[in-house]
Motif scaffolding. Structure first.
Motif, PDB file in Angstrom:
ATOM      1  N   GLY A 150       7.266  -9.367   2.086  1.00 31.83           N
ATOM      2  CA  GLY A 150       6.753  -8.027   1.871  1.00 31.83           C
ATOM      3  C   GLY A 150       5.735  -7.650   2.924  1.00 31.83           C
ATOM      4  O   GLY A 150       5.164  -8.503   3.593  1.00 31.83           O
ATOM      5  N   VAL A 151       5.526  -6.347   3.053  1.00 28.16           N
ATOM      6  CA  VAL A 151       4.527  -5.810   3.985  1.00 28.16           C
ATOM      7  C   VAL A 151       3.734  -4.752   3.237  1.00 28.16           C
ATOM      8  O   VAL A 151       4.306  -3.864   2.608  1.00 28.16           O
ATOM      9  CB  VAL A 151       5.183  -5.167   5.233  1.00 28.16           C
ATOM     10  N   THR A 152       2.411  -4.875   3.280  1.00 27.94           N
ATOM     11  CA  THR A 152       1.528  -3.877   2.692  1.00 27.94           C
ATOM     12  C   THR A 152       0.737  -3.226   3.821  1.00 27.94           C
ATOM     13  O   THR A 152       0.018  -3.910   4.547  1.00 27.94           O
ATOM     14  CB  THR A 152       0.557  -4.515   1.672  1.00 27.94           C
ATOM     15  N   TRP A 153       0.908  -1.930   3.973  1.00 29.74           N
ATOM     16  CA  TRP A 153       0.188  -1.157   4.989  1.00 29.74           C
ATOM     17  C   TRP A 153      -0.970  -0.442   4.318  1.00 29.74           C
ATOM     18  O   TRP A 153      -0.763   0.292   3.357  1.00 29.74           O
ATOM     19  CB  TRP A 153       1.101  -0.118   5.626  1.00 29.74           C
ATOM     20  N   LEU A 154      -2.174  -0.639   4.821  1.00 26.14           N
ATOM     21  CA  LEU A 154      -3.360   0.067   4.337  1.00 26.14           C
ATOM     22  C   LEU A 154      -3.850   0.976   5.454  1.00 26.14           C
ATOM     23  O   LEU A 154      -4.129   0.511   6.563  1.00 26.14           O
ATOM     24  CB  LEU A 154      -4.477  -0.910   3.977  1.00 26.14           C
ATOM     25  N   HIS A 155      -3.946   2.254   5.186  1.00 28.56           N
ATOM     26  CA  HIS A 155      -4.474   3.202   6.177  1.00 28.56           C
ATOM     27  C   HIS A 155      -5.775   3.761   5.622  1.00 28.56           C
ATOM     28  O   HIS A 155      -5.796   4.380   4.569  1.00 28.56           O
ATOM     29  CB  HIS A 155      -3.476   4.326   6.440  1.00 28.56           C
ATOM     30  N   ASP A 156      -6.867   3.550   6.361  1.00 28.02           N
ATOM     31  CA  ASP A 156      -8.174   4.022   5.921  1.00 28.02           C
ATOM     32  C   ASP A 156      -8.688   5.087   6.877  1.00 28.02           C
ATOM     33  O   ASP A 156      -8.551   4.966   8.088  1.00 28.02           O
ATOM     34  CB  ASP A 156      -9.160   2.861   5.853  1.00 28.02           C
ATOM     35  N   GLY A 157      -9.284   6.112   6.311  1.00 25.77           N
ATOM     36  CA  GLY A 157      -9.874   7.166   7.122  1.00 25.77           C
ATOM     37  C   GLY A 157      -8.973   8.379   7.216  1.00 25.77           C
ATOM     38  O   GLY A 157      -7.996   8.515   6.490  1.00 25.77           O
ATOM     39  N   LEU A 205      -6.156   4.946   1.960  1.00 26.98           N
ATOM     40  CA  LEU A 205      -7.533   4.732   1.521  1.00 26.98           C
ATOM     41  C   LEU A 205      -8.417   5.795   2.143  1.00 26.98           C
ATOM     42  O   LEU A 205      -8.110   6.329   3.203  1.00 26.98           O
ATOM     43  CB  LEU A 205      -8.026   3.338   1.944  1.00 26.98           C
ATOM     44  N   THR A 206      -9.539   6.073   1.512  1.00 28.90           N
ATOM     45  CA  THR A 206     -10.479   7.061   2.055  1.00 28.90           C
ATOM     46  C   THR A 206     -11.883   6.492   2.159  1.00 28.90           C
ATOM     47  O   THR A 206     -12.846   7.228   2.128  1.00 28.90           O
ATOM     48  CB  THR A 206     -10.495   8.328   1.171  1.00 28.90           C
ATOM     49  N   HIS A 207     -11.985   5.185   2.303  1.00 35.76           N
ATOM     50  CA  HIS A 207     -13.295   4.539   2.380  1.00 35.76           C
ATOM     51  C   HIS A 207     -14.014   4.852   3.698  1.00 35.76           C
ATOM     52  O   HIS A 207     -15.212   5.034   3.720  1.00 35.76           O
ATOM     53  CB  HIS A 207     -13.174   3.021   2.249  1.00 35.76           C
ATOM     54  N   LEU A 248     -11.439  -4.011   4.048  1.00 36.89           N
ATOM     55  CA  LEU A 248     -11.165  -5.450   4.068  1.00 36.89           C
ATOM     56  C   LEU A 248     -11.216  -6.019   2.650  1.00 36.89           C
ATOM     57  O   LEU A 248     -10.362  -6.818   2.262  1.00 36.89           O
ATOM     58  CB  LEU A 248     -12.156  -6.181   4.975  1.00 36.89           C
ATOM     59  N   GLN A 249     -12.180  -5.599   1.857  1.00 38.16           N
ATOM     60  CA  GLN A 249     -12.244  -6.026   0.456  1.00 38.16           C
ATOM     61  C   GLN A 249     -10.989  -5.583  -0.300  1.00 38.16           C
ATOM     62  O   GLN A 249     -10.472  -6.324  -1.140  1.00 38.16           O
ATOM     63  CB  GLN A 249     -13.498  -5.476  -0.218  1.00 38.16           C
ATOM     64  N   THR A 250     -10.500  -4.393  -0.011  1.00 36.00           N
ATOM     65  CA  THR A 250      -9.263  -3.905  -0.629  1.00 36.00           C
ATOM     66  C   THR A 250      -8.085  -4.803  -0.235  1.00 36.00           C
ATOM     67  O   THR A 250      -7.254  -5.146  -1.075  1.00 36.00           O
ATOM     68  CB  THR A 250      -8.992  -2.446  -0.222  1.00 36.00           C
ATOM     69  N   ALA A 251      -8.021  -5.172   1.034  1.00 38.85           N
ATOM     70  CA  ALA A 251      -6.953  -6.071   1.495  1.00 38.85           C
ATOM     71  C   ALA A 251      -7.019  -7.413   0.774  1.00 38.85           C
ATOM     72  O   ALA A 251      -5.998  -7.954   0.347  1.00 38.85           O
ATOM     73  CB  ALA A 251      -7.050  -6.268   3.009  1.00 38.85           C
ATOM     74  N   TYR A 252      -8.230  -7.951   0.611  1.00 40.72           N
ATOM     75  CA  TYR A 252      -8.387  -9.225  -0.100  1.00 40.72           C
ATOM     76  C   TYR A 252      -7.972  -9.096  -1.558  1.00 40.72           C
ATOM     77  O   TYR A 252      -7.334  -9.987  -2.117  1.00 40.72           O
ATOM     78  CB  TYR A 252      -9.821  -9.717  -0.017  1.00 40.72           C
ATOM     79  N   ALA A 253      -8.333  -7.996  -2.196  1.00 39.90           N
ATOM     80  CA  ALA A 253      -7.954  -7.781  -3.599  1.00 39.90           C
ATOM     81  C   ALA A 253      -6.431  -7.695  -3.734  1.00 39.90           C
ATOM     82  O   ALA A 253      -5.856  -8.254  -4.671  1.00 39.90           O
ATOM     83  CB  ALA A 253      -8.621  -6.518  -4.140  1.00 39.90           C
ATOM     84  N   LEU A 254      -5.778  -7.025  -2.806  1.00 36.89           N
ATOM     85  CA  LEU A 254      -4.311  -6.968  -2.822  1.00 36.89           C
ATOM     86  C   LEU A 254      -3.706  -8.347  -2.608  1.00 36.89           C
ATOM     87  O   LEU A 254      -2.704  -8.706  -3.228  1.00 36.89           O
ATOM     88  CB  LEU A 254      -3.806  -6.001  -1.758  1.00 36.89           C
ATOM     89  N   ALA A 255      -4.322  -9.130  -1.733  1.00 33.87           N
ATOM     90  CA  ALA A 255      -3.828 -10.478  -1.469  1.00 33.87           C
ATOM     91  C   ALA A 255      -3.849 -11.335  -2.730  1.00 33.87           C
ATOM     92  O   ALA A 255      -2.970 -12.180  -2.929  1.00 33.87           O
ATOM     93  CB  ALA A 255      -4.652 -11.137  -0.368  1.00 33.87           C
ATOM     94  N   ASP A 256      -4.831 -11.108  -3.588  1.00 34.16           N
ATOM     95  CA  ASP A 256      -4.909 -11.863  -4.843  1.00 34.16           C
ATOM     96  C   ASP A 256      -3.722 -11.602  -5.757  1.00 34.16           C
ATOM     97  O   ASP A 256      -3.461 -12.382  -6.664  1.00 34.16           O
ATOM     98  CB  ASP A 256      -6.207 -11.536  -5.589  1.00 34.16           C
ATOM     99  N   THR A 257      -3.006 -10.514  -5.533  1.00 30.95           N
ATOM    100  CA  THR A 257      -1.860 -10.175  -6.381  1.00 30.95           C
ATOM    101  C   THR A 257      -0.533 -10.670  -5.801  1.00 30.95           C
ATOM    102  O   THR A 257       0.504 -10.504  -6.428  1.00 30.95           O
ATOM    103  CB  THR A 257      -1.760  -8.653  -6.595  1.00 30.95           C
ATOM    104  N   VAL A 258      -0.571 -11.269  -4.621  1.00 36.92           N
ATOM    105  CA  VAL A 258       0.644 -11.708  -3.935  1.00 36.92           C
ATOM    106  C   VAL A 258       0.860 -13.199  -4.179  1.00 36.92           C
ATOM    107  O   VAL A 258      -0.059 -14.002  -3.970  1.00 36.92           O
ATOM    108  CB  VAL A 258       0.547 -11.418  -2.414  1.00 36.92           C
ATOM    109  N   ASP A 259       2.066 -13.553  -4.571  1.00 40.19           N
ATOM    110  CA  ASP A 259       2.403 -14.953  -4.815  1.00 40.19           C
ATOM    111  C   ASP A 259       3.227 -15.491  -3.642  1.00 40.19           C
ATOM    112  O   ASP A 259       4.411 -15.790  -3.778  1.00 40.19           O
ATOM    113  CB  ASP A 259       3.173 -15.079  -6.136  1.00 40.19           C
ATOM    114  N   ASP A 260       2.604 -15.556  -2.490  1.00 39.55           N
ATOM    115  CA  ASP A 260       3.267 -16.038  -1.280  1.00 39.55           C
ATOM    116  C   ASP A 260       2.186 -16.305  -0.237  1.00 39.55           C
ATOM    117  O   ASP A 260       1.019 -15.952  -0.426  1.00 39.55           O
ATOM    118  CB  ASP A 260       4.250 -14.975  -0.764  1.00 39.55           C
ATOM    119  N   ASP A 261       2.582 -16.909   0.876  1.00 41.00           N
ATOM    120  CA  ASP A 261       1.659 -17.052   1.997  1.00 41.00           C
ATOM    121  C   ASP A 261       1.314 -15.653   2.496  1.00 41.00           C
ATOM    122  O   ASP A 261       2.140 -14.738   2.422  1.00 41.00           O
ATOM    123  CB  ASP A 261       2.300 -17.847   3.133  1.00 41.00           C
TER     124      ASP A 261
END
Length: 125
Positions: free
Chosen positions: A47-54, A72-74, A81-94
């Motif tokens: 999978g690929v998760t794209w985060l666009h901020d700003g 994102l609008t942070h 980066l915290q959002t990316a880490y939180a999303l990573a916690d939901t992924v069951d893969d490398d």
């Protein structure tokens, strides 16, 4: 391997700090090289998760043509980066974290994906 990519519109359209980047630097070129590398590694990517901020801009326009993007609008590198880490916690893969200012060879993500099981941890630095 699941990839989480953070994208920000800064340094677009000639707003590049000459003390920070070489004169040839282009985030659009980085994005194009990333998309090509993703295409070559597709069988190895879960999978690929794209985060666009700003604010919106050329990068978001390009991504919207090819990918699903979480907007994102942070406007903050730390919070996104915290959002990316939180999303990573939901992924069951490398997980592979990428930024929008990396240039990729066509086979770079394929190489990372195939080396990861052997080494357990890979860094682009």
């Amino acid at each position: 391997m699941h990839i989480i990519i953070r994208v920000v519109e800064s340094e677009i359209s000639g707003h590049i700090d000459p003390n920070k980047r070489p004169t040839w630097f282009s985030k659009l070129a980085c994005l194009a090289s990333l998309i090509t590398s993703l295409d070559h590694a597709r069988p190895y990517i879960s999978g690929v998760t794209w985060l666009h901020d700003g604010p919106s801009g050329p990068l978001l326009d390009e991504l919207s043509r090819h990918q699903h993007v979480i907007k994102l609008t942070h406007g903050s590198t730390g919070i996104s980066l915290q959002t990316a880490y939180a999303l990573a916690d939901t992924v069951d893969d490398d997980i592979c974290f990428l930024e929008d200012d990396y240039l990729h060879l066509p086979n770079s993500l394929h190489t990372l994906a195939t080396a990861l099981p052997r080494f357990g941890l890979i860094s682009g630095f």
